[in-house]
Write a protein that holds these residues in place. Structure first.
Motif, mmCIF file in Angstrom:
data_model
loop_
_atom_site.group_PDB
_atom_site.id
_atom_site.type_symbol
_atom_site.label_atom_id
_atom_site.label_comp_id
_atom_site.label_asym_id
_atom_site.label_seq_id
_atom_site.Cartn_x
_atom_site.Cartn_y
_atom_site.Cartn_z
ATOM 1 N N HIS A 1 -25.578 -44.310 92.552
ATOM 2 C CA HIS A 1 -26.008 -45.636 92.987
ATOM 3 C C HIS A 1 -27.400 -46.014 92.489
ATOM 4 O O HIS A 1 -28.100 -46.794 93.121
ATOM 5 C CB HIS A 1 -25.947 -45.729 94.510
ATOM 6 C CG HIS A 1 -24.561 -45.903 95.042
ATOM 7 N ND1 HIS A 1 -23.646 -44.876 95.091
ATOM 8 C CD2 HIS A 1 -23.916 -47.000 95.522
ATOM 9 C CE1 HIS A 1 -22.506 -45.332 95.599
ATOM 10 N NE2 HIS A 1 -22.642 -46.611 95.857
ATOM 11 N N ASN B 1 -17.838 -45.437 92.111
ATOM 12 C CA ASN B 1 -18.667 -45.824 93.253
ATOM 13 C C ASN B 1 -20.101 -45.851 92.733
ATOM 14 O O ASN B 1 -20.758 -44.812 92.642
ATOM 15 C CB ASN B 1 -18.488 -44.819 94.392
ATOM 16 C CG ASN B 1 -19.026 -45.330 95.707
ATOM 17 O OD1 ASN B 1 -19.411 -46.494 95.833
ATOM 18 N ND2 ASN B 1 -19.051 -44.474 96.711
ATOM 19 N N CYS C 1 -18.744 -51.203 87.848
ATOM 20 C CA CYS C 1 -17.899 -50.007 87.776
ATOM 21 C C CYS C 1 -17.490 -49.749 86.330
ATOM 22 O O CYS C 1 -17.682 -48.664 85.802
ATOM 23 C CB CYS C 1 -16.680 -50.181 88.670
ATOM 24 S SG CYS C 1 -17.080 -50.271 90.431
ATOM 25 N N ASP D 1 -18.131 -49.360 95.524
ATOM 26 C CA ASP D 1 -19.351 -50.166 95.381
ATOM 27 C C ASP D 1 -19.592 -50.527 93.916
ATOM 28 O O ASP D 1 -19.239 -49.768 93.009
ATOM 29 C CB ASP D 1 -20.566 -49.398 95.897
ATOM 30 C CG ASP D 1 -20.540 -49.197 97.399
ATOM 31 O OD1 ASP D 1 -19.608 -49.700 98.064
ATOM 32 O OD2 ASP D 1 -21.453 -48.513 97.911
ATOM 33 N N SER E 1 -14.700 -52.926 98.840
ATOM 34 C CA SER E 1 -15.956 -52.511 99.459
ATOM 35 C C SER E 1 -16.770 -53.749 99.831
ATOM 36 O O SER E 1 -16.809 -54.706 99.054
ATOM 37 C CB SER E 1 -16.794 -51.637 98.513
ATOM 38 O OG SER E 1 -18.079 -51.389 99.070
ATOM 39 N N ASN F 1 -19.707 -53.769 99.524
ATOM 40 C CA ASN F 1 -20.777 -53.699 98.527
ATOM 41 C C ASN F 1 -20.253 -53.856 97.101
ATOM 42 O O ASN F 1 -20.956 -53.518 96.153
ATOM 43 C CB ASN F 1 -21.514 -52.366 98.659
ATOM 44 C CG ASN F 1 -22.191 -52.222 99.999
ATOM 45 O OD1 ASN F 1 -22.860 -53.133 100.477
ATOM 46 N ND2 ASN F 1 -21.991 -51.078 100.646
ATOM 47 N N LEU F 2 -19.028 -54.376 96.971
ATOM 48 C CA LEU F 2 -18.508 -54.741 95.653
ATOM 49 C C LEU F 2 -18.626 -56.249 95.524
ATOM 50 O O LEU F 2 -18.006 -57.003 96.270
ATOM 51 C CB LEU F 2 -17.055 -54.300 95.513
ATOM 52 C CG LEU F 2 -16.386 -54.615 94.174
ATOM 53 C CD1 LEU F 2 -17.071 -53.887 93.021
ATOM 54 C CD2 LEU F 2 -14.907 -54.256 94.211
ATOM 55 N N ASP F 3 -19.433 -56.704 94.571
ATOM 56 C CA ASP F 3 -19.729 -58.135 94.488
ATOM 57 C C ASP F 3 -18.543 -58.952 93.989
ATOM 58 O O ASP F 3 -18.261 -60.020 94.522
ATOM 59 C CB ASP F 3 -20.941 -58.371 93.572
ATOM 60 C CG ASP F 3 -22.227 -57.845 94.185
ATOM 61 O OD1 ASP F 3 -22.291 -57.746 95.418
ATOM 62 O OD2 ASP F 3 -23.151 -57.518 93.431
ATOM 63 N N LYS G 1 -17.657 -59.264 97.872
ATOM 64 C CA LYS G 1 -18.722 -60.045 98.486
ATOM 65 C C LYS G 1 -18.783 -61.481 97.973
ATOM 66 O O LYS G 1 -18.952 -62.429 98.744
ATOM 67 C CB LYS G 1 -20.057 -59.350 98.226
ATOM 68 C CG LYS G 1 -21.232 -59.920 99.010
ATOM 69 C CD LYS G 1 -22.531 -59.218 98.646
ATOM 70 C CE LYS G 1 -22.488 -57.747 99.029
ATOM 71 N NZ LYS G 1 -23.782 -57.073 98.771
#
Length: 479
Positions: free
Chosen positions: A269, A292, A297, A327, A354, A356-358, A387
């Motif tokens: 990350h 992740n 990705c 993510d 997720s 936290n996955l845009d 997101k």
């Protein structure tokens, strides 16, 4: 039904009819035919072949002792294996510290279960400098952690772990900033890639077509090394391993072909921790992987700005299949460094989920990048939560200051079929085209998005076709 919702839905249909040029009889547009290329592409991918011989790093002096640098043991084992016609270089159970590992022809670096390669955090260990790439620009820089230059039949396989040991004390602070949610360790006034003599200098050299051997960086320039980089290589396999704590881009094939990435698990990350970035590469299969990450990705690249236009090698024939994206800034992304163009990208049977996955699918470029994206085929995609958007196309992407120029990009032939989304975030489609270059030919077929704040935010798109689809439980069709 709520009257306000009826009014909003009616407005949406009117908006669609006014915004999008309809398909005419002379505008034959059957993107289903693109899928016929998928099997052909996969059949063309050549897997590496290795002799049935094993060479253990222990036999060449390696020791699983804390702070013992095994660089020479790796070098000798790989060199011997290659000179004898190839085979497997075995990393047994245990933790082995090393500097960069350079692969040779016909070598499979094989990590047995319980093994872990820990890469040095001392930048001096990544000398001598090598011909590599940073954000779509070639240069002489620190060696990638695992590197191969102009090699054939190479692999990294097994059930072990590759640990880049990057964190807020090592490598990551060189980004020159922290994110809103993550402390990457950067302190104001500390080493930064953004300083004028670092990345901005490399950008200027690329614009001026300075020869690569004169673009010498490394010490005191703070441009982080890639993790795994086959450069001008053929017949590559990366299989089964787990990769953690990367300094920068993680799997980065450059000017390479016949690449298989199978069953790899990436957990990292950090800043610019893209999971996989094929660049100027052809015939790429990414399957059964888990991503992740701290950035995209998968991000398909093809060079930045004038550099990409000079090199002029498209990234093409890329298959992403049976992968899971957690993510990241995007699940499967094209750009932003894509000036030489990208074509024939297939995304099949993937799961993305997720908070936290845009975004699920993303294309990003601008008038400084230029380039053409032609042919993105996505089907059987399950999205839990993203997101921002399910499909994001941005032809005004902005990073590192002014990103406008005279190189008009093209984005065309985007096909999404059999997509289910539980929570699409803000938009089903968030598309920002150009008046001079509209986004062309976007098809959604059998797309079901249960929840999203707004169906569309769209400018400058031509030929949008939506069939058998629902957004917020309302049927939407447009021809």
């Amino acid at each position: 039904m709520n009257k306000n919702f009826i009014s909003a839905f009616t407005y949406l249909l009117l908006f669609l009819s006014l915004q999008f040029k309809s398909f005419g009889q002379n505008e034959a547009f059957d993107l289903q035919n693109g899928w016929k290329q998928l099997k052909t592409v996969e059949k063309e991918i050549i897997y590496p072949q290795f002799q049935n011989k094993d060479y253990s790093i222990l036999d060449f002096g390696a020791q699983a002792i804390e702070n013992y640098n095994n660089s020479e043991a790796f070098r000798k084992t790989i060199e011997t294996c290659s000179k004898n016609g190839g085979g497997r270089v075995i990393v047994p159970k245990g933790k082995f510290l090393t500097g960069p590992i350079h692969l040779e022809n016909n070598v499979n670096l094989h990590l047995e279960e319980g093994s872990e390669i820990l890469f040095s955090t001392n930048p001096d260990d990544y000398y001598p400098l090598v011909h590599t790439s940073f954000e779509g620009l070639e240069l002489m820089n620190y060696s990638p952690l695992i590197y191969a230059f102009n090699k054939k039949n190479i692999a990294v396989t097994g059930k072990g772990v590759l640990n880049g040991q990057a964190d807020k004390n090592n490598w990551w602070p060189w980004k020159g900033s922290n994110s809103e949610n993550i402390d990457f360790g950067y302190k104001v006034g500390g080493p930064s890639q953004q300083d004028e003599s670092n990345l901005p200098q490399l950008m200027l050299m690329a614009e001026n077509n300075t020869p690569v051997d004169e673009r010498v960086f490394g010490k005191n320039h703070y441009l982080r090394p890639n993790f795994i980089e086959p450069f001008e290589c053929e017949n590559i396999l990366i299989q089964g391993i787990k990769i953690i704590n990367a300094p920068f881009w993680i799997i980065h094939p450059v000017k390479s072909k016949n690449i298989t990435i199978d069953g790899v698990h990436i957990e990292s990350h950090g800043p610019n921790n893209d999971g996989c970035d094929p660049e100027y590469s052809k015939n790429v299969l990414i399957k059964n992987c888990i991503f992740n990450t701290g950035d995209d990705c998968i991000a398909i690249k093809a060079g930045r700005d004038s550099e990409g236009r000079r090199i002029a090698i498209k990234s093409e024939n890329i298959i992403v299949r049976d992968c899971k994206m957690i993510d990241g800034h995007g699940g499967v992304v094209i750009g932003s460094e894509m000036s030489a163009g990208v074509s024939n990208v297939f995304v099949v049977n993937c799961i993305m989920d997720s908070p936290n996955l845009d975004r699920a699918i993303r294309i990003k470029t601008n008038t400084k990048r230029g380039g053409t994206v032609d042919g993105l085929y996505v089907r059987n995609l399950k999205v839990g939560k993203v997101k921002e958007s399910v499909l994001r196309i941005n032809m005004n992407y902005s990073v590192y200051g002014n990103q406008t120029g005279n190189f008009i990009p093209e984005v065309k032939n985007i096909y999404l079929q059999n997509i289910t989304v539980e929570d699409g975030g803000k938009y089903a489609i968030y598309a920002d085209g150009l008046e001079k270059s509209k986004i062309k030919n976007v098809v959604l077929n059998n797309v079901k998005i249960k929840k999203v704040k707004e169906p569309f935010s769209i400018t400058h798109i031509e030929n949008l076709k939506i069939t058998n689809s629902k957004i917020n439980n309302q049927k939407i069709e447009h021809y």
